[in-house]
Scaffold this motif. Sequence first.
Motif, PDB file in Angstrom:
ATOM      1  N   LYS A   1       0.704  -1.076   0.169  1.00  0.00           N
ATOM      2  CA  LYS A   1      -0.036  -0.062   0.000  1.00  0.00           C
ATOM      3  C   LYS A   1       0.963   1.409  -0.097  1.00  0.00           C
ATOM      4  CE  LYS A   1      -3.897  -2.226   2.377  1.00  0.00           C
ATOM      5  NZ  LYS A   1      -4.648  -2.518   1.398  1.00  0.00           N
TER       6      LYS A   1
ATOM      7  N   GLU B   1      -4.289   9.617  -1.517  1.00  0.00           N
ATOM      8  CA  GLU B   1      -5.137   8.575  -1.684  1.00  0.00           C
ATOM      9  C   GLU B   1      -4.235   7.210  -1.491  1.00  0.00           C
ATOM     10  OE1 GLU B   1      -7.539   7.797  -5.054  1.00  0.00           O
ATOM     11  OE2 GLU B   1      -7.682   9.989  -5.434  1.00  0.00           O
TER      12      GLU B   1
ATOM     13  N   LYS C   1      -3.329   3.619  -2.218  1.00  0.00           N
ATOM     14  CA  LYS C   1      -3.282   2.760  -3.403  1.00  0.00           C
ATOM     15  C   LYS C   1      -2.593   1.388  -3.209  1.00  0.00           C
ATOM     16  CE  LYS C   1      -3.941   6.369  -6.717  1.00  0.00           C
ATOM     17  NZ  LYS C   1      -3.671   6.925  -8.249  1.00  0.00           N
TER      18      LYS C   1
END
Length: 143
Positions: free
Chosen positions: A58, A64, A66
């Motif tokens: 991650k 954000e 992702k």
Amino acid sequence: MFEEMNTIEVSGVKYPIKCDMAVLEQLQEIFGSIEKAEEGLLDWEPKLDENGEKIVKKVEENGEEKEMIETRFKWPRIKNINTAFYYMANEGAEIAGEKPPFKSVKEAARAIDKTPIEIARILHQEFIKCFERKNRLTTQEMK
């Protein structure tokens, strides 16, 4: 009818290159699948864990979270490079109304004066264009 073709310069000569359905058909026939043809042009592969599963990490990008697959370097397959160059250069020439420049994969391979990484990346970019939608509306959608 056709969008502008990319060119590739090898041994001081610029060749138009085109990856289309005709080229994909040849690559699929030779390598057994489109995936195997593409994998041989890549200079990376996913890292696998002890169970053979892709390692996913991650990361945060633009605020954000992702998931990204971890990769590692690998050499592209020379057979894939030579074969893709041969078919893409010959197809580009035919579409341009020129005589195909190479009579064999071996002749095409002899013309290559770039590193395997350089030419594989150029050929892969052209390969990927086959899977991009060219027109917003297909002929069927216009009716």
